[in-house]
Motif scaffolding. Structure first.
Motif, PDB file in Angstrom:
ATOM      1  N   UNK A   1     -15.794  13.722  12.480  1.00  0.00           N
ATOM      2  CA  UNK A   1     -15.177  12.415  12.541  1.00  0.00           C
ATOM      3  C   UNK A   1     -14.348  12.202  11.270  1.00  0.00           C
ATOM      4  N   UNK A   2     -13.150  11.705  11.424  1.00  0.00           N
ATOM      5  CA  UNK A   2     -12.251  11.476  10.291  1.00  0.00           C
ATOM      6  C   UNK A   2     -12.496  10.089   9.679  1.00  0.00           C
ATOM      7  N   UNK A   3     -12.292  10.004   8.371  1.00  0.00           N
ATOM      8  CA  UNK A   3     -12.422   8.741   7.640  1.00  0.00           C
ATOM      9  C   UNK A   3     -11.198   8.531   6.761  1.00  0.00           C
ATOM     10  N   UNK A   4     -10.900   7.262   6.480  1.00  0.00           N
ATOM     11  CA  UNK A   4      -9.844   6.925   5.545  1.00  0.00           C
ATOM     12  C   UNK A   4     -10.488   6.430   4.253  1.00  0.00           C
ATOM     13  N   UNK A   5     -10.020   6.957   3.121  1.00  0.00           N
ATOM     14  CA  UNK A   5     -10.515   6.558   1.816  1.00  0.00           C
ATOM     15  C   UNK A   5      -9.355   5.999   1.008  1.00  0.00           C
ATOM     16  N   UNK A   6      -9.511   4.778   0.523  1.00  0.00           N
ATOM     17  CA  UNK A   6      -8.475   4.125  -0.274  1.00  0.00           C
ATOM     18  C   UNK A   6      -8.217   4.922  -1.549  1.00  0.00           C
ATOM     19  N   UNK A   7      -6.934   5.141  -1.864  1.00  0.00           N
ATOM     20  CA  UNK A   7      -6.566   5.830  -3.096  1.00  0.00           C
ATOM     21  C   UNK A   7      -5.820   4.934  -4.074  1.00  0.00           C
ATOM     22  N   UNK A   8      -4.808   4.188  -3.577  1.00  0.00           N
ATOM     23  CA  UNK A   8      -3.987   3.394  -4.491  1.00  0.00           C
ATOM     24  C   UNK A   8      -3.325   2.239  -3.752  1.00  0.00           C
ATOM     25  N   UNK A   9      -3.182   1.112  -4.438  1.00  0.00           N
ATOM     26  CA  UNK A   9      -2.451  -0.027  -3.914  1.00  0.00           C
ATOM     27  C   UNK A   9      -1.295  -0.356  -4.849  1.00  0.00           C
ATOM     28  N   UNK A  10      -0.162  -0.772  -4.273  1.00  0.00           N
ATOM     29  CA  UNK A  10       1.037  -1.063  -5.047  1.00  0.00           C
ATOM     30  C   UNK A  10       1.639  -2.373  -4.577  1.00  0.00           C
ATOM     31  N   UNK A  11       2.001  -3.225  -5.531  1.00  0.00           N
ATOM     32  CA  UNK A  11       2.676  -4.487  -5.248  1.00  0.00           C
ATOM     33  C   UNK A  11       4.135  -4.331  -5.639  1.00  0.00           C
ATOM     34  N   UNK A  60      12.557 -12.718  -3.584  1.00  0.00           N
ATOM     35  CA  UNK A  60      13.104 -12.646  -2.239  1.00  0.00           C
ATOM     36  C   UNK A  60      12.082 -12.020  -1.286  1.00  0.00           C
ATOM     37  N   UNK A  61      11.318 -11.055  -1.817  1.00  0.00           N
ATOM     38  CA  UNK A  61      10.344 -10.356  -0.980  1.00  0.00           C
ATOM     39  C   UNK A  61       9.188  -9.876  -1.848  1.00  0.00           C
ATOM     40  N   UNK A  62       7.997  -9.956  -1.314  1.00  0.00           N
ATOM     41  CA  UNK A  62       6.807  -9.402  -1.953  1.00  0.00           C
ATOM     42  C   UNK A  62       6.073  -8.578  -0.906  1.00  0.00           C
ATOM     43  N   UNK A  63       5.701  -7.358  -1.264  1.00  0.00           N
ATOM     44  CA  UNK A  63       4.995  -6.507  -0.307  1.00  0.00           C
ATOM     45  C   UNK A  63       3.926  -5.686  -1.019  1.00  0.00           C
ATOM     46  N   UNK A  64       2.918  -5.326  -0.259  1.00  0.00           N
ATOM     47  CA  UNK A  64       1.831  -4.494  -0.764  1.00  0.00           C
ATOM     48  C   UNK A  64       1.761  -3.250   0.109  1.00  0.00           C
ATOM     49  N   UNK A  65       1.638  -2.114  -0.523  1.00  0.00           N
ATOM     50  CA  UNK A  65       1.429  -0.883   0.233  1.00  0.00           C
ATOM     51  C   UNK A  65       0.163  -0.223  -0.277  1.00  0.00           C
ATOM     52  N   UNK A  66      -0.538   0.388   0.629  1.00  0.00           N
ATOM     53  CA  UNK A  66      -1.795   1.070   0.295  1.00  0.00           C
ATOM     54  C   UNK A  66      -1.682   2.521   0.708  1.00  0.00           C
ATOM     55  N   UNK A  67      -2.201   3.380  -0.142  1.00  0.00           N
ATOM     56  CA  UNK A  67      -2.262   4.804   0.154  1.00  0.00           C
ATOM     57  C   UNK A  67      -3.719   5.142   0.437  1.00  0.00           C
ATOM     58  N   UNK A  68      -3.935   5.773   1.569  1.00  0.00           N
ATOM     59  CA  UNK A  68      -5.290   6.184   1.936  1.00  0.00           C
ATOM     60  C   UNK A  68      -5.305   7.680   2.239  1.00  0.00           C
ATOM     61  N   UNK A  69      -6.393   8.296   1.893  1.00  0.00           N
ATOM     62  CA  UNK A  69      -6.573   9.716   2.117  1.00  0.00           C
ATOM     63  C   UNK A  69      -7.362   9.916   3.406  1.00  0.00           C
ATOM     64  N   UNK A  70      -6.915  10.841   4.230  1.00  0.00           N
ATOM     65  CA  UNK A  70      -7.620  11.162   5.475  1.00  0.00           C
ATOM     66  C   UNK A  70      -8.618  12.279   5.182  1.00  0.00           C
ATOM     67  N   UNK A  71      -9.884  11.976   5.415  1.00  0.00           N
ATOM     68  CA  UNK A  71     -10.925  12.982   5.238  1.00  0.00           C
ATOM     69  C   UNK A  71     -11.368  13.459   6.606  1.00  0.00           C
ATOM     70  N   UNK A  72     -11.202  14.737   6.829  1.00  0.00           N
ATOM     71  CA  UNK A  72     -11.563  15.326   8.129  1.00  0.00           C
ATOM     72  C   UNK A  72     -12.994  15.819   8.148  1.00  0.00           C
TER      73      UNK A  72
END
Length: 72
Positions: A1-11, A60-72
């Motif tokens: 089963x695959x899982x997602x693990x949070x790595x980094x968030x960016x504003x 004008x714009x604010x956004x958040x992006x998250x990077x997650x690692x896929x663990x197989x």
């Protein structure tokens, strides 16, 4: 089963810094790293408001992006 693990968030904030000679809007962006995974929308809005106060330019714009690692 695959899982997602949070790595980094960016504003990312995009500011309107002025108008050029042709009347086009001048935009500038700033990126802030190390946004935690458990931050709420209200907390982020407070941070954005603080940056607006410090910069003196409208956002004008604010956004958040998250990077997650896929663990197989």
């Amino acid at each position: 089963m695959a899982n997602l693990t949070f790595e980094q968030g960016t504003l990312k904030l995009v500011y309107e810094t002025g108008v050029d000679e042709s009347g086009n809007t001048i935009l500038a962006s700033r990126t802030y790293r190390n946004v935690r995974n458990n931050v709420t929308a209200e907390q982020l809005a407070g941070v954005v408001q603080a940056f607006i106060q410090l910069s003196g330019h409208p956002v004008v714009q604010a956004s958040v992006s998250k990077t997650e690692k896929i663990e197989l």
